[in-house]
Design an enzyme around this catalytic site. Structure first.
Site, mmCIF file in Angstrom:
data_model
loop_
_atom_site.group_PDB
_atom_site.id
_atom_site.type_symbol
_atom_site.label_atom_id
_atom_site.label_comp_id
_atom_site.label_asym_id
_atom_site.label_seq_id
_atom_site.Cartn_x
_atom_site.Cartn_y
_atom_site.Cartn_z
ATOM 1 C CB SER A 68 -15.007 -27.887 74.932
ATOM 2 O OG SER A 68 -14.298 -28.059 73.755
ATOM 3 C CG HIS A 86 -16.380 -25.818 69.983
ATOM 4 N ND1 HIS A 86 -15.765 -24.706 70.508
ATOM 5 C CD2 HIS A 86 -15.876 -26.879 70.651
ATOM 6 C CE1 HIS A 86 -14.891 -25.083 71.446
ATOM 7 N NE2 HIS A 86 -14.947 -26.407 71.555
ATOM 8 C CG HIS A 124 -10.126 -26.689 68.598
ATOM 9 N ND1 HIS A 124 -11.474 -26.638 68.354
ATOM 10 C CD2 HIS A 124 -9.968 -26.446 69.919
ATOM 11 C CE1 HIS A 124 -12.118 -26.379 69.495
ATOM 12 N NE2 HIS A 124 -11.226 -26.252 70.456
ATOM 13 C CE1 TYR A 183 -10.319 -30.968 67.462
ATOM 14 C CE2 TYR A 183 -8.899 -29.923 69.076
ATOM 15 C CZ TYR A 183 -10.168 -30.277 68.643
ATOM 16 O OH TYR A 183 -11.272 -29.921 69.384
ATOM 17 C CD GLU A 184 -12.263 -27.517 64.699
ATOM 18 O OE1 GLU A 184 -13.310 -27.432 64.036
ATOM 19 O OE2 GLU A 184 -11.931 -26.671 65.563
ATOM 20 C CB ALA A 236 -12.962 -27.677 78.421
ATOM 21 C CG MET A 296 -6.210 -30.189 72.630
ATOM 22 S SD MET A 296 -7.233 -31.465 71.887
ATOM 23 C CE MET A 296 -7.189 -32.746 73.144
ATOM 24 C CB SER A 297 -8.191 -23.949 72.360
ATOM 25 O OG SER A 297 -8.541 -23.787 73.718
ATOM 26 C CG ASN A 356 -9.750 -33.841 81.754
ATOM 27 O OD1 ASN A 356 -10.168 -32.817 81.193
ATOM 28 N ND2 ASN A 356 -8.590 -34.374 81.462
ATOM 29 C CG HIS A 384 -15.122 -33.868 73.497
ATOM 30 N ND1 HIS A 384 -14.451 -32.741 73.907
ATOM 31 C CD2 HIS A 384 -16.143 -33.416 72.715
ATOM 32 C CE1 HIS A 384 -15.031 -31.658 73.392
ATOM 33 N NE2 HIS A 384 -16.066 -32.038 72.675
HETATM 34 O O1 LIG Z 1 -10.118 -25.627 74.386
HETATM 35 P P1 LIG Z 1 -11.545 -25.941 74.195
HETATM 36 O O2 LIG Z 1 -12.078 -25.471 72.892
HETATM 37 O O3 LIG Z 1 -12.387 -25.465 75.356
HETATM 38 O O4 LIG Z 1 -11.696 -27.547 74.148
HETATM 39 C C1 LIG Z 1 -10.886 -28.483 74.826
HETATM 40 O O5 LIG Z 1 -11.660 -29.645 74.919
HETATM 41 C C2 LIG Z 1 -11.484 -30.446 73.728
HETATM 42 C C3 LIG Z 1 -11.089 -31.834 74.151
HETATM 43 O O6 LIG Z 1 -12.029 -32.418 74.983
HETATM 44 C C4 LIG Z 1 -10.347 -29.798 72.954
HETATM 45 O O7 LIG Z 1 -10.866 -29.071 71.875
HETATM 46 C C5 LIG Z 1 -9.713 -28.916 73.979
HETATM 47 O O8 LIG Z 1 -9.039 -27.816 73.413
HETATM 48 N N1 LIG Z 2 -4.997 -31.593 75.713
HETATM 49 C C1 LIG Z 2 -6.039 -31.685 76.532
HETATM 50 N N2 LIG Z 2 -7.133 -30.988 76.264
HETATM 51 C C2 LIG Z 2 -8.159 -31.082 77.124
HETATM 52 N N3 LIG Z 2 -9.349 -30.485 77.100
HETATM 53 C C3 LIG Z 2 -10.036 -30.891 78.177
HETATM 54 N N4 LIG Z 2 -9.294 -31.747 78.879
HETATM 55 C C4 LIG Z 2 -8.126 -31.877 78.246
HETATM 56 C C5 LIG Z 2 -6.942 -32.624 78.507
HETATM 57 O O1 LIG Z 2 -6.826 -33.363 79.470
HETATM 58 N N5 LIG Z 2 -5.934 -32.477 77.616
#
Ligand SMILES: O=P(O)(O)O[C@H]1O[C@H](CO)[C@@H](O)[C@H]1O
Ligand SMILES: Nc1nc2[nH]cnc2c(=O)[nH]1
Length: 350
Positions: free
Chosen positions: A95, A126, A148, A150-151, A178, A281-282, A305, A321
């Site tokens: 991200s 993305h 992802h 969740y999509e 991220a 989440m990836s 973060n 985000h």
């Molecule tokens: O893992 P990437 O795609 O970098 O993105 C991260 O950031 C997004 C949440 O802010 C979520 O999609 C999480 O997986």
């Molecule tokens: N699950 C999760 N995904 C993220 N992507 C960027 N920051 C975070 C976070 O704090 N938690």
């Protein structure tokens, strides 16, 4: 930071569905009933659902998770023929880290929607493009946009492009993301080189390798110890020293949750107890798919973060985000340099 060692420390098969996945869909947009198998139903005994045919088609395409070898081969051929390049290194941009694909020279760009049988990106940050070209003299391909869970995509579909990379000729996967920093020593903007993961979706019985196994990709029961290539981790540590950023580079454990919610305090505490340093989440399902087909994996998290495990009323403690994207934008130059230099190292020894 010293050299990395893993000792204590931690670092369609069935061909039943065609590529488009829409062979059971009728034209027109009148609400119709369908069975859970995806066939339109005429019998009263079947489960009724008022989706229009167009909605049904969209859901069906989204849920499609069986990609026969031949379909993946077709996608790979499309990319290799279209670009005239057989890439050796595949990069997945996290991200806000799409600029990792912008540094590719002589780029040939494929919009996801124009690639046959490819999913589309739905998340901000993305872009939804595959970029093929050269970086530091090496043939590379980069996903500017990943998929992802969740999509709404099944895990096998989220990581299907990794198999496309493999059939394009990719030997090394660079996966970036991220992530929230759970380890209290991590600061926003730090980089965590992944040396291991906790597969929370796997704990819940979900895997990108679920379903029939096609041995042309890999074994039914792949081992995942040593998934993250130690040589590449050590090279990245050396590179971080020459870049003068070693104090903000860590080696740690990532965990992927399903999202799209960020974690509760209790979940963060649980993850910390499990030895997780960063959460996102990836990536995990991409790494599993890459290791299944024997690719060498390098992965890192940009800490966007801090995940506090203390209860507080402060708005600042809530992940967003926007914050993720802003931090990624700020640190993209550093991430690009790290990736370029590591690619150069690989190219040197080729
Ligand atoms: O893992 P990437 O795609 O970098 O993105 C991260 O950031 C997004 C949440 O802010 C979520 O999609 C999480 O997986
Ligand atoms: N699950 C999760 N995904 C993220 N992507 C960027 N920051 C975070 C976070 O704090 N938690």
């Amino acid at each position: 930071m010293t050299g990395y060692s893993s000792k204590n420390d931690v670092a369609t098969a069935n061909g039943k569905q065609n590529g488009s996945g829409n062979q059971t869909v009728e034209n027109g947009s009148k609400p119709t009933a369908f069975t859970p198998q995806g066939n339109h139903a005429s019998s009263e005994n079947n489960i009724q659902c008022s989706l229009t045919s167009d909605e049904f088609r969209a859901v069906n395409l989204m849920r499609q998770d069986m990609y026969p070898y031949e379909v993946i081969q077709e996608i790979a051929d499309f990319i290799v023929k279209g670009s005239g390049i057989r890439p050796k290194i595949g990069i997945i941009c996290g991200s806000g880290l799409g600029s990792l694909a912008d540094i590719i020279q002589n780029p040939k760009v494929f919009e996801y929607e124009k690639i046959p049988n490819f999913p589309v990106s739905t998340v901000e940050g993305h872009a939804g493009r595959l970029v093929v070209g050269t970086l530091e003299g090496a043939n590379v391909m980069a996903m500017q946009g990943r998929f992802h869970f969740y999509e709404g995509y099944p895990l096998a579909k989220c990581s299907m492009p990794v198999r496309v990379m493999k059939l394009c000729g990719v030997e090394y996967l660079f996966a970036t993301n991220a992530a929230g920093g759970i380890n209290p020593k991590y600061a926003v903007g730090d980089i965590m080189l992944m040396h291991d993961h906790v597969n929370m979706l796997g704990f819940a019985g979900n895997s990108p390798l679920q379903g029939p196994n096609d041995p042309r990709f890999g074994p039914r029961f792949p081992a995942l110890v040593n998934s993250y290539n130690k040589d590449l981790i050590n090279k990245a540590i050396e590179i971080s020293k020459t870049m003068g950023i070693e104090s903000s580079v860590h080696v740690g454990v990532y965990s992927c949750l399903g999202g799209p919610t960020y974690e509760t305090i209790a979940e963060l505490k649980a993850l910390r107890m499990m030895g997780v340093d960063a959460v996102g989440m990836s990536t995990v399902h991409e790494v599993i798919t890459a290791r299944h087909c024997d690719m060498k994996v390098f992965a890192f998290s940009l800490i966007t973060n801090k995940c506090s495990t203390e209860y507080s009323d402060k708005k600042d403690d809530e992940a967003s985000h926007d914050e993720v994207m802003a931090v990624a934008k700020n640190r993209q130059k550093t991430c690009c340099e790290l990736v370029s230099r590591l690619v150069a190292e690989i190219q040197k020894t080729a």
